[in-house]
Design an enzyme around this catalytic site. Structure first.
Site, PDB file in Angstrom:
ATOM      1  N   GLY A 250      35.372  49.875  47.241  1.00  0.00           N
ATOM      2  CA  GLY A 250      36.595  49.777  46.469  1.00  0.00           C
ATOM      3  C   GLY A 250      37.794  49.204  47.186  1.00  0.00           C
ATOM      4  N   GLY A 290      31.898  45.784  47.751  1.00  0.00           N
ATOM      5  CA  GLY A 290      31.400  44.659  46.975  1.00  0.00           C
ATOM      6  C   GLY A 290      32.415  43.528  46.908  1.00  0.00           C
ATOM      7  N   ARG A 291      33.463  43.733  46.127  1.00  0.00           N
ATOM      8  CA  ARG A 291      34.483  42.694  45.914  1.00  0.00           C
ATOM      9  C   ARG A 291      35.069  42.192  47.228  1.00  0.00           C
ATOM     10  NH1 ARG A 291      37.185  45.455  42.795  1.00  0.00           N
ATOM     11  NH2 ARG A 291      36.498  44.585  40.820  1.00  0.00           N
ATOM     12  N   ARG A 327      37.304  38.793  32.977  1.00  0.00           N
ATOM     13  CA  ARG A 327      38.373  39.774  33.175  1.00  0.00           C
ATOM     14  C   ARG A 327      39.745  39.112  33.101  1.00  0.00           C
ATOM     15  NH1 ARG A 327      36.138  43.888  37.929  1.00  0.00           N
ATOM     16  NH2 ARG A 327      34.323  44.620  36.769  1.00  0.00           N
ATOM     17  N   CYS A 363      35.652  28.892  22.056  1.00  0.00           N
ATOM     18  CA  CYS A 363      36.331  28.729  20.763  1.00  0.00           C
ATOM     19  C   CYS A 363      37.100  29.981  20.366  1.00  0.00           C
ATOM     20  CB  CYS A 363      35.321  28.353  19.686  1.00  0.00           C
ATOM     21  SG  CYS A 363      34.707  26.669  19.853  1.00  0.00           S
TER      22      CYS A 363
END
Length: 446
Positions: A250, A290-291, A327, A363
């Site tokens: 995190g 992770g990130r 996101r 679209c």
């Protein structure tokens, strides 16, 4: 550490890669490619492992398990395994990817709030570490452990209920979070201690209280609660029953510039301030980043197909949108991305900045990567680069409009500035889209 200081080198490699992608024809067949800087990924992995190694007591067992959800690509998992990392998986798909990458069971951790009996049975048979999310899952494990012996280390995830960060959807330690057993609910702490005393095979405790938008101090507070609970359980047991603390991941990422902030050293410093005994060798450690390992090393490169002006606002219509930056499109205030302008040859574009929208191909009106962004005025054939997208962006495709998954290439840059690309995921073909959409079952509903 290396990954935190190499921002200039990473930016130079990025620009070389964009030019090389044009020169080597990566953008001829497709108007969109995604790039991963393998040297940057290795540097981040080295920064993580070296930072903890320097602070932990000699001989402390530690596993840095990459959160597969951040970049579920087998070549990425293989690269990280080669750099000394394991895998944290959340479900059978991610476990299959980790196994395909050659990651051993002893370097794999299974987390998720809704594990099936079949998933648990497979994990226990393989000897994979398991963190139970709730009381009912612990009851399910009781039956499985009694039915067949296992080498799996097993723990319980707690929710320290320490509070939220700036992004509610990513705050996992709130009073009502869906994850883990809420530590501050009435009677919960005593129940947890009793649960461990009744189950000698419970030897770990797990927490994951951080993510994007959560300050380091709040993450560290959760780890302090975890350590205190482990000490309480061991004191009650009269022995060292809990031997490993899984402190999750995190670490937030800076999306505003090329700077790698906060650094792993900042994170460890916050942990030392909140719970110094974490580093004395009393407990083995597991991390699940992770990130922070992948985000800064990913780049989307997309062609500007058309430009227009509507209501006096210039708009560049590109091939990068919601399918890659889901996101950002749906929550732009929480997930802003930078836009890097390049000309058709892949050189950085210069010129007077003009406020313009950067739109994707989907679209619906909200498919925008940036609104009123000050950039040199883009023209058809130009390119945009979208940095910091190596985790949770193009690696986790969103199939709106049946837009195909783009190719992902890793790249390396030699001392002589030669760029070499290696395909990590091929572009999705139209035939594959049809197959996934039930093409072989055309008449099934007639």
């Amino acid at each position: 550490m290396a990954a935190d200081m190499d921002t200039g080198g990473a930016a130079a490699r990025r620009d070389l890669a964009v030019r090389a992608a044009v020169e080597q024809g990566l953008l001829e067949a497709e108007p969109l490619v995604c790039l991963l800087d393998t040297a940057g990924i290795r540097a981040s992995a080295a920064a993580l492992t070296a930072t903890f190694a320097a602070e932990l007591a000699p001989g402390t067992p530690v596993l840095h398990a990459f959160a597969v959800k951040a970049a579920p690509l087998v070549p990425v998992l293989r690269l990280l395994a080669d750099a000394g990392l394991g895998c944290e998986v959340a479900g059978p798909g991610e476990l299959a990817l980790a196994r395909a990458a050659g990651v051993g069971s002893d370097r794999t951790v299974l987390d998720s709030p809704a594990k099936t009996a079949a998933e648990l049975r497979e994990a226990l048979a393989l000897g994979i570490a398991v963190n139970a999310d709730n009381r009912q899952e612990l009851g399910r494990l009781d039956a499985l452990v009694a039915a067949a012996p296992t080498a799996s280390p097993i723990g319980v995830r707690i929710n320290p209920q320490t509070g939220a960060g700036t992004i509610d959807a990513l705050s996992t330690a709130t009073a009502t979070s869906k994850f883990g057993i809420a530590l501050r609910d009435p009677g919960a702490r005593a129940w947890l201690v009793r649960a461990y005393l009744d189950r000698p095979w419970l030897t770990r405790l797990h927490i994951h209280s951080g993510s994007q938008g959560v300050p380091l101090e709040l993450i560290a507070e959760g780890v302090r609660e975890l350590h205190a609970l482990a000490e309480e359980i061991n004191a009650a047991a009269g022995r060292r029953q809990v031997d490993t603390l899984d402190i999750g991941g995190g670490l937030p990422v800076n999306f505003a510039s090329d700077e790698h902030t906060p650094a792993y050293a900042d994170y460890v410093r916050a942990l030392r301030g909140a719970v110094p005994a974490l580093f004395d060798g009393s407990y083995g450690l597991v991390t699940e980043f992770g990130r922070s390992l992948l985000a800064k090393h990913g780049l989307v490169v997309a062609r500007v197909e058309y430009t227009k002006t509507t209501g006096s606002r210039p708009i560049a219509l590109t091939h990068a949108g919601v399918q890659l930056a889901t996101r950002t499109v749906y929550a732009p205030a929480a997930w802003p991305l930078r836009i890097l302008p390049y000309d058709a040859k892949g050189a950085a574009k210069r010129g007077e900045p003009v406020a313009q929208d950067i739109a994707g191909p989907a679209c619906f009106a909200g498919d925008l990567l940036a609104t009123a962004r000050e950039l040199p005025l883009l023209a058809p054939g130009d390119l945009i680069g979208v940095p910091d997208t190596g985790a949770y962006f193009f690696t986790a495709h969103y199939g709106y409009n049946s837009l195909p998954r783009p190719a992902v290439h890793g790249f390396t840059v030699s001392p002589s500035t030669e760029v070499r690309f290696s395909l990590a995921r091929p572009a999705q073909s139209l035939a594959e889209i049809v197959t996934e959409a039930g093409g072989a079952l055309r008449d099934a509903l007639l």
